[in-house]
Design an enzyme around this catalytic site. Structure first.
Site, PDB file in Angstrom:
ATOM      1  N   ARG A 159      53.863  35.868  30.382  1.00  0.00           N
ATOM      2  CA  ARG A 159      54.020  35.766  31.849  1.00  0.00           C
ATOM      3  C   ARG A 159      55.498  35.628  32.220  1.00  0.00           C
ATOM      4  O   ARG A 159      55.963  36.196  33.212  1.00  0.00           O
ATOM      5  CB  ARG A 159      53.240  34.557  32.380  1.00  0.00           C
ATOM      6  N   LYS A 175      55.380  26.973  42.809  1.00  0.00           N
ATOM      7  CA  LYS A 175      55.080  27.731  44.032  1.00  0.00           C
ATOM      8  C   LYS A 175      53.785  27.237  44.678  1.00  0.00           C
ATOM      9  O   LYS A 175      53.731  26.991  45.875  1.00  0.00           O
ATOM     10  CB  LYS A 175      54.934  29.241  43.730  1.00  0.00           C
ATOM     11  N   ARG A 205      41.521  23.466  33.081  1.00  0.00           N
ATOM     12  CA  ARG A 205      42.819  24.040  32.722  1.00  0.00           C
ATOM     13  C   ARG A 205      42.702  25.554  32.810  1.00  0.00           C
ATOM     14  O   ARG A 205      41.642  26.119  32.521  1.00  0.00           O
ATOM     15  CB  ARG A 205      43.196  23.637  31.287  1.00  0.00           C
ATOM     16  N   ARG A 223      55.150  40.647  43.221  1.00  0.00           N
ATOM     17  CA  ARG A 223      55.680  40.434  41.871  1.00  0.00           C
ATOM     18  C   ARG A 223      56.358  41.687  41.336  1.00  0.00           C
ATOM     19  O   ARG A 223      56.876  41.665  40.227  1.00  0.00           O
ATOM     20  CB  ARG A 223      54.536  40.070  40.947  1.00  0.00           C
ATOM     21  N   ARG A 256      49.440  21.020  32.493  1.00  0.00           N
ATOM     22  CA  ARG A 256      48.845  20.879  33.827  1.00  0.00           C
ATOM     23  C   ARG A 256      47.330  21.128  33.839  1.00  0.00           C
ATOM     24  O   ARG A 256      46.784  21.829  32.992  1.00  0.00           O
ATOM     25  CB  ARG A 256      49.549  21.778  34.846  1.00  0.00           C
TER      26      ARG A 256
HETATM   27  P1  AMP Z   1      49.485  33.035  39.141  1.00  0.00           P
HETATM   28  O1  AMP Z   1      48.377  32.100  39.482  1.00  0.00           O
HETATM   29  O2  AMP Z   1      50.292  33.447  40.306  1.00  0.00           O
HETATM   30  O3  AMP Z   1      50.333  32.514  38.001  1.00  0.00           O
HETATM   31  O4  AMP Z   1      48.803  34.371  38.598  1.00  0.00           O
HETATM   32  C1  AMP Z   1      47.959  34.365  37.475  1.00  0.00           C
HETATM   33  C2  AMP Z   1      47.813  35.782  36.926  1.00  0.00           C
HETATM   34  O5  AMP Z   1      47.206  36.625  37.915  1.00  0.00           O
HETATM   35  C3  AMP Z   1      49.117  36.495  36.573  1.00  0.00           C
HETATM   36  O6  AMP Z   1      49.579  36.163  35.266  1.00  0.00           O
HETATM   37  C4  AMP Z   1      48.683  37.962  36.669  1.00  0.00           C
HETATM   38  O7  AMP Z   1      47.876  38.340  35.572  1.00  0.00           O
HETATM   39  C5  AMP Z   1      47.786  37.925  37.896  1.00  0.00           C
HETATM   40  N1  AMP Z   1      48.539  38.109  39.156  1.00  0.00           N
HETATM   41  C6  AMP Z   1      48.667  37.206  40.170  1.00  0.00           C
HETATM   42  N2  AMP Z   1      49.401  37.708  41.177  1.00  0.00           N
HETATM   43  C7  AMP Z   1      49.763  38.946  40.781  1.00  0.00           C
HETATM   44  C8  AMP Z   1      50.547  39.971  41.379  1.00  0.00           C
HETATM   45  N3  AMP Z   1      51.120  39.797  42.587  1.00  0.00           N
HETATM   46  N4  AMP Z   1      50.712  41.126  40.690  1.00  0.00           N
HETATM   47  C9  AMP Z   1      50.136  41.330  39.491  1.00  0.00           C
HETATM   48  N5  AMP Z   1      49.404  40.395  38.852  1.00  0.00           N
HETATM   49  C10 AMP Z   1      49.198  39.206  39.492  1.00  0.00           C
END
Ligand code: AMP
Length: 213
Positions: A171, A13, A159, A87, A126
């Site tokens: 996740r 994404k 990282r 999410r 990554r």
């Molecule tokens: P991401 O970079 O999108 O993978 O997000 C990293 C982490 O941030 C996730 O594993 C959640 O802990 C938190 N996070 C990011 N976006 C959301 C969201 N829309 N709702 C809840 N937690 C989020």
């Protein structure tokens, strides 16, 4: 035009959002990036969410909805790519209400489909440039052999704390439990398109552009 990129952790994404920013001048709103920035700068909210994020769990809806509302105000009139948001169904409803209040709406929700096995390899291999944020991957896009970022020449790479197999599994479970119901939700709203996220970055980009055209 406003779009949501929907997909599991490591689904690509962020990579595709950055391409759309460069090629179409859209505004990327990544709640993950916003939360990481808050964590790094040590704000009260950042300290509150740090452990939850590192464990791979979702932070509360209220926090991310507030972040998005703030950015919509700041970037008024922009064309948005929502990356990692919504999410949950509550976040999806909140996004709908926020966009309606601005006199706009979502045009497309693009689901990026990637096989689970590929995801764990992607996530655990990554890294990003500590200066410009360019993404690298030991398998598909290694850091140049001279150890410098190909974009800015910096030699420091980072990282993510949650890019380990244990947090990744949590996740992924959160994705299936909380986020994947959004696929049906947006399908019912006639907004959903799905693309193969396992092919080359450029091919994924072409598939996304053809949805947007
Ligand atoms: P991401 O970079 O999108 O993978 O997000 C990293 C982490 O941030 C996730 O594993 C959640 O802990 C938190 N996070 C990011 N976006 C959301 C969201 N829309 N709702 C809840 N937690 C989020």
């Amino acid at each position: 035009m406003n779009i949501v990129l929907l997909g599991p952790p490591g689904g690509g994404k962020g990579t595709q959002a950055k391409i759309l920013v460069e090629e179409r001048g859209m505004v990327q709103l990544s709640t993950g990036d916003m939360l990481r920035a808050a964590k790094t700068s040590g704000t009260a909210m950042g300290n509150k969410v740090a452990a939850v994020m590192d464990a791979g769990e979702l932070v509360t809806d209220g926090i991310v909805i507030d972040l998005i509302a703030e950015q919509l105000d700041k970037n008024s009139g922009g064309e948005f790519i929502f990356d990692g948001f919504p999410r949950t169904l509550a976040q999806a409803d909140a996004l709908d209400a926020l966009l309606t209040s601005k006199g706009t709406h979502l045009n497309h929700v693009i689901e990026m489909q990637v096989d689970d096995k590929a995801l764990v390899n992607r996530v655990t291999s990554r890294s990003t440039c500590g200066s410009c944020g360019e993404g690298y991957n030991e398998i598909s896009k290694p850091i140049p052999s001279n150890g410098s970022c190909s974009k800015c020449g910096n030699t420091d790479f980072q990282r993510r704390a949650d890019d380990n197999e244990h947090s990744f599994r949590i996740r992924l479970m959160a994705y299936y439990k909380e986020t994947s119901p959004l696929i049906g939700y947006y399908h019912a709203k006639n907004l959903l398109s799905s693309v193969d996220g396992l092919v080359e970055i450029k091919q994924v980009k072409e598939s996304i552009l053809s949805v947007l055209s």
